[in-house]
Enzyme design. Structure first.
Site, PDB file in Angstrom:
ATOM      1  CE  LYS A   1      46.819  55.200  80.045  1.00  0.00           C
ATOM      2  NZ  LYS A   1      46.572  56.210  79.025  1.00  0.00           N
TER       3      LYS A   1
ATOM      4  CE1 TYR B   1      48.619  58.452  80.825  1.00  0.00           C
ATOM      5  CE2 TYR B   1      46.983  60.178  80.987  1.00  0.00           C
ATOM      6  CZ  TYR B   1      47.683  59.263  80.233  1.00  0.00           C
ATOM      7  OH  TYR B   1      47.432  59.168  78.886  1.00  0.00           O
TER       8      TYR B   1
HETATM    9  C1  LIG Z   1      50.487  59.588  74.389  1.00  0.00           C
HETATM   10  C2  LIG Z   1      49.116  59.002  74.314  1.00  0.00           C
HETATM   11  O1  LIG Z   1      48.172  59.670  73.941  1.00  0.00           O
HETATM   12  N1  LIG Z   1      48.978  57.765  74.680  1.00  0.00           N
HETATM   13  C3  LIG Z   1      47.719  57.080  74.608  1.00  0.00           C
HETATM   14  C4  LIG Z   1      47.280  56.699  75.957  1.00  0.00           C
HETATM   15  O2  LIG Z   1      47.997  56.545  76.883  1.00  0.00           O
HETATM   16  C5  LIG Z   1      47.827  55.821  73.739  1.00  0.00           C
HETATM   17  O3  LIG Z   1      46.555  55.256  73.654  1.00  0.00           O
HETATM   18  C6  LIG Z   1      48.407  56.119  72.371  1.00  0.00           C
HETATM   19  O4  LIG Z   1      47.626  57.082  71.714  1.00  0.00           O
HETATM   20  C7  LIG Z   1      48.470  54.864  71.504  1.00  0.00           C
HETATM   21  O5  LIG Z   1      49.210  53.897  72.152  1.00  0.00           O
HETATM   22  C8  LIG Z   1      49.054  55.126  70.125  1.00  0.00           C
HETATM   23  O6  LIG Z   1      50.384  55.582  70.232  1.00  0.00           O
HETATM   24  C1  LIG Z   2      44.044  57.364  76.282  1.00  0.00           C
HETATM   25  C2  LIG Z   2      44.393  58.181  77.410  1.00  0.00           C
HETATM   26  O1  LIG Z   2      44.555  57.698  78.488  1.00  0.00           O
HETATM   27  C3  LIG Z   2      44.599  59.581  77.209  1.00  0.00           C
HETATM   28  O2  LIG Z   2      44.197  60.086  76.171  1.00  0.00           O
HETATM   29  O3  LIG Z   2      45.164  60.249  78.083  1.00  0.00           O
END
Ligand SMILES: CC(=O)N[C@H](C=O)[C@@H](O)[C@H](O)[C@H](O)CO
Ligand SMILES: CC(=O)C(=O)O
EC number: 4.1.3.3
Length: 270
Positions: A135, A105
Site C-alpha cells: 500500500k 504499508y
Molecule cells: C497519512 C494518511 O492518512 N494517508 C491516507 C492514506 O494513506 C490518505 O488517504 C490521505 O489522508 C489523503 O491522501 C489526504 O492527504
Molecule cells: C486510508 C488508510 O489507508 C489509512 O487510514 O491508513
C-alpha cells in the site's frame, strides 16, 4: 458504524480497510481495535466483500486478526534503515497468517521509513511467500512504478495524486477520502481507464479542493483525521471526538468549515 457502512456501500465501495491512520488504530487499545474489527465484520456482512485489517502503520493483513495481534507484541519502536531488517522483521509477522496476502504499508510521512520500495519488493518476494504487495502512501511515483514492475499489487494511498498513481501503474487505491467522496474517485478511475484525461483531472481537482479545506481545519485541530471526522458528521455520520492530541472543531469552526465545503461545491459531488 452501520450508518458509515451503508454510506460507503451505497456509494459502491466493496472493500474496507480498518484500524489504519484514519481509523486512529494507533490511538486505540488492543481491546478497542479488536472490537472495531468485530463490529465491522458484523455490520458489513453481505455489503462488503473483504475487510482488511491494518495492524500497524507498517503492515496490513486480511482477516487473521487474532494471530497477528499476538505477533504484534514483537513490533518494536524503531526506524528501519536497512531493507534487510525490514524484510526479516515482516517475514516473521507474515508467517503467522501464511494463507493470507501480506501487504506492506509504505507510509513514510508517519513511519519515517524512507527505504526504496522496489528493492524491498524484490527481496520480500523471495523471502515472504505470502507477500501480496504494497500500500503505497508516498508521493515518490518513480519508486512506485518500480514496485509495479516488480510484479506485485500496488494500492495507491495519496488521494490528492490518484491520477498520477494510476497513470504510473497502481492497481487501485486505499484512501481516507473514499469515506465521503468515493463517487468522485470511482469516476476518476473509470475516466483514466478510458483515456479521458482532461475529465479525470477535473475529478482530481475536486480532491485537491477538498484537501486544501481539510488541511486548513486539520491544522487547527491537530491532525487531518479530526477534520475527516468533522466532514463525516456533515454527511450524517457522527464519528465521535478524535483522540488527543487532536481536538474537535469549535461551534464556530464547524459552521465555517461547512461553509467552505459548500463554497467548493463538495455537497454536490457526493
Ligand atoms: C497519512 C494518511 O492518512 N494517508 C491516507 C492514506 O494513506 C490518505 O488517504 C490521505 O489522508 C489523503 O491522501 C489526504 O492527504
Ligand atoms: C486510508 C488508510 O489507508 C489509512 O487510514 O491508513
Amino acid at each position: 458504524m452501520f450508518k458509515q457502512c451503508k454510506l460507503i456501500n451505497i456509494i459502491i465501495s466493496k472493500y474496507l480497510a480498518v484500524n489504519g491512520t484514519t481509523g486512529e488504530g494507533k490511538s486505540l487499545t488492543k481491546e478497542e481495535r479488536k472490537e472495531v474489527v468485530e463490529q465491522w465484520i458484523k455490520v458489513s456482512k453481505k455489503r462488503i466483500l473483504d475487510v482488511t485489517i491494518i495492524l500497524t502503520q507498517l503492515n496490513i493483513c486480511s482477516h487473521n486478526y487474532y494471530i497477528l495481534e499476538s505477533v504484534a507484541k514483537k513490533l518494536i519502536f524503531t526506524r528501519f534503515c536497512f531493507t534487510d531488517a525490514l524484510v526479516h522483521h515482516f517475514a516473521e509477522i507474515a508467517k503467522s497468517a501464511p494463507k493470507l496476502p501480506f501487504i506492506y504499508y509504505h507510509l513514510p510521512i508517519m513511519t519515517g521509513v524512507e527505504l526504496n520500495m522496489e528493492d524491498f519488493s524484490y527481496r520480500a518476494q523471495k523471502e515472504i511467500p505470502n507477500f501480496g504487495g504494497v500500500k503505497f502512501s508516498s508521493k515518490d511515483l518513480p519508486d512506485m512504478i518500480g514496485v509495479v514492475f516488480s510484479g506485485v499489487n500496488v494500492l495507491f494511498g495519496c488521494d490528492e495524486q490518484f491520477v498520477g498513481g494510476i497513470a504510473m501503474g497502481a492497481h487501485g487505491g486505499v484512501g481516507s477520502l473514499y469515506n465521503f467522496m468515493p463517487k468522485v474517485y470511482h469516476k476518476m478511475l473509470a475516466l483514466i481507464k478510458q483515456g479521458s484525461l482532461p475529465e479525470a483531472r477535473e475529478e482530481q481537482m475536486k480532491g485537491q479542493r477538498l484537501c486544501r479545506v481539510m488541511y486548513k481545519y486539520g491544522n487547527l485541530q491537530g491532525g487531518n483525521v479530526a477534520a475527516l471526522k468533522q466532514i463525516m458528521s456533515y454527511m450524517g455520520v457522527e464519528m465521535g471526538p478524535p483522540r488527543s492530541p487532536m481536538r474537535e472543531c469549535t461551534k464556530e469552526e464547524k459552521e465555517k468549515f461547512k461553509n467552505e465545503l459548500k463554497a467548493i461545491g463538495f455537497f454536490e459531488w457526493i
